[in-house]
Design a protein around this motif. Structure first.
Motif, PDB file in Angstrom:
ATOM      1  N   CYS A  71       6.408   7.937   1.439  1.00  0.00           N
ATOM      2  CA  CYS A  71       5.412   6.910   1.698  1.00  0.00           C
ATOM      3  C   CYS A  71       5.795   6.258   3.013  1.00  0.00           C
ATOM      4  CB  CYS A  71       5.392   5.869   0.575  1.00  0.00           C
ATOM      5  SG  CYS A  71       4.352   4.440   0.970  1.00  0.00           S
ATOM      6  N   HIS A 125       9.010   1.254   2.861  1.00  0.00           N
ATOM      7  CA  HIS A 125       9.006   2.003   1.602  1.00  0.00           C
ATOM      8  C   HIS A 125       9.894   3.240   1.643  1.00  0.00           C
ATOM      9  CE1 HIS A 125       5.129   0.015  -0.143  1.00  0.00           C
ATOM     10  NE2 HIS A 125       5.944  -0.850   0.435  1.00  0.00           N
ATOM     11  N   PHE A 177       4.415   3.511   4.393  1.00  0.00           N
ATOM     12  CA  PHE A 177       4.172   2.075   4.543  1.00  0.00           C
ATOM     13  C   PHE A 177       5.495   1.404   4.917  1.00  0.00           C
ATOM     14  CE2 PHE A 177       3.218  -2.288   3.157  1.00  0.00           C
ATOM     15  CZ  PHE A 177       1.948  -2.452   3.679  1.00  0.00           C
ATOM     16  N   ALA A 200       0.866  -1.178   0.000  1.00  0.00           N
ATOM     17  CA  ALA A 200       0.000   0.000   0.000  1.00  0.00           C
ATOM     18  C   ALA A 200       0.901   1.225   0.000  1.00  0.00           C
ATOM     19  CB  ALA A 200      -0.916   0.001   1.228  1.00  0.00           C
ATOM     20  N   HIS A 201       0.339   2.344  -0.423  1.00  0.00           N
ATOM     21  CA  HIS A 201       1.136   3.570  -0.492  1.00  0.00           C
ATOM     22  C   HIS A 201       0.333   4.753   0.014  1.00  0.00           C
ATOM     23  CE1 HIS A 201       3.975   1.385  -3.004  1.00  0.00           C
ATOM     24  NE2 HIS A 201       3.042   1.154  -3.902  1.00  0.00           N
ATOM     25  N   MET A 219      11.064   5.463  -1.443  1.00  0.00           N
ATOM     26  CA  MET A 219       9.778   6.018  -1.877  1.00  0.00           C
ATOM     27  C   MET A 219       9.626   7.395  -1.251  1.00  0.00           C
ATOM     28  SD  MET A 219       6.221   4.003  -2.263  1.00  0.00           S
ATOM     29  CE  MET A 219       4.993   4.689  -3.400  1.00  0.00           C
TER      30      MET A 219
END
Ligand SMILES: [Cu+2]
Length: 171
Positions: free
Chosen positions: A154, A159, A156, A88-89, A164
């Motif tokens: 992000c 990440h 999550f 998920a992001h 990310m």
């Protein structure tokens, strides 16, 4: 997207009505995607975006340039067929001076708060929800008046460490 682009030429068709979910209210809108490679990507390079190399059919998004006080809309979609517990992001923009490593590390523990560490909530400029595969969230916010490079990440688990991340460059 193709239908949207052509709609102006075709006149009012039922298809157009269905596809035109995005109202053209003049607010600059950036379509961002989160991938299984744990990267923020966009479909194409455009003015105001700092992009990197190709990422499959997409292009890596490294930074977003914006003007102080500008209204900005970011629409994040998670591209994944994995279950949301695995992939998920979100896209969380934090204020200048935020210890982004600590924010990301503590947010991993905050699954019950959309992976946003409660003690950092007052340093969030804007954030999407945490999005599983196929989900989209749109945030519209006012870019800060203070010039600088604002981190977005992000949160999550894993990440941020995988890269990310990006910058909202206000100048
Ligand atoms: Cu992510």
């Amino acid at each position: 997207m193709l239908v949207l682009a052509l709609a102006g030429c075709n006149g009012d068709t039922p298809e157009q009505a269905q596809e035109e979910e995005a109202v053209d209210d003049g607010i600059r809108t950036i379509e961002v995607y989160g991938t299984d490679d744990m990267k923020f990507v966009v479909r194409e390079a455009e003015e105001g975006l700092v992009t990197g190399g190709a990422a499959g059919q997409y292009i890596l998004l490294e930074a977003i340039e914006a003007s102080p006080g500008e209204e900005l809309r970011i629409r994040l979609t998670t591209n994944s067929t994995l279950p949301p517990t695995a992939m998920a992001h979100n896209l969380a923009i934090v204020d200048l001076g935020t210890d982004v490593d600590d924010f990301a590390r503590k947010s991993i523990q905050a699954a019950d708060n959309e992976y946003i560490a409660p003690e950092y909530e007052d340093q969030i400029i804007a954030t999407t929800r945490m999005l599983g595969g196929g989900e989209t969230d749109t945030i519209t916010f006012t870019v800060p008046e203070t010039p600088g490079e604002y981190d977005y990440v992000c949160t999550f688990p894993g990440h941020f460490a995988a890269g990310m991340v990006g910058k909202l460059i206000v100048e």
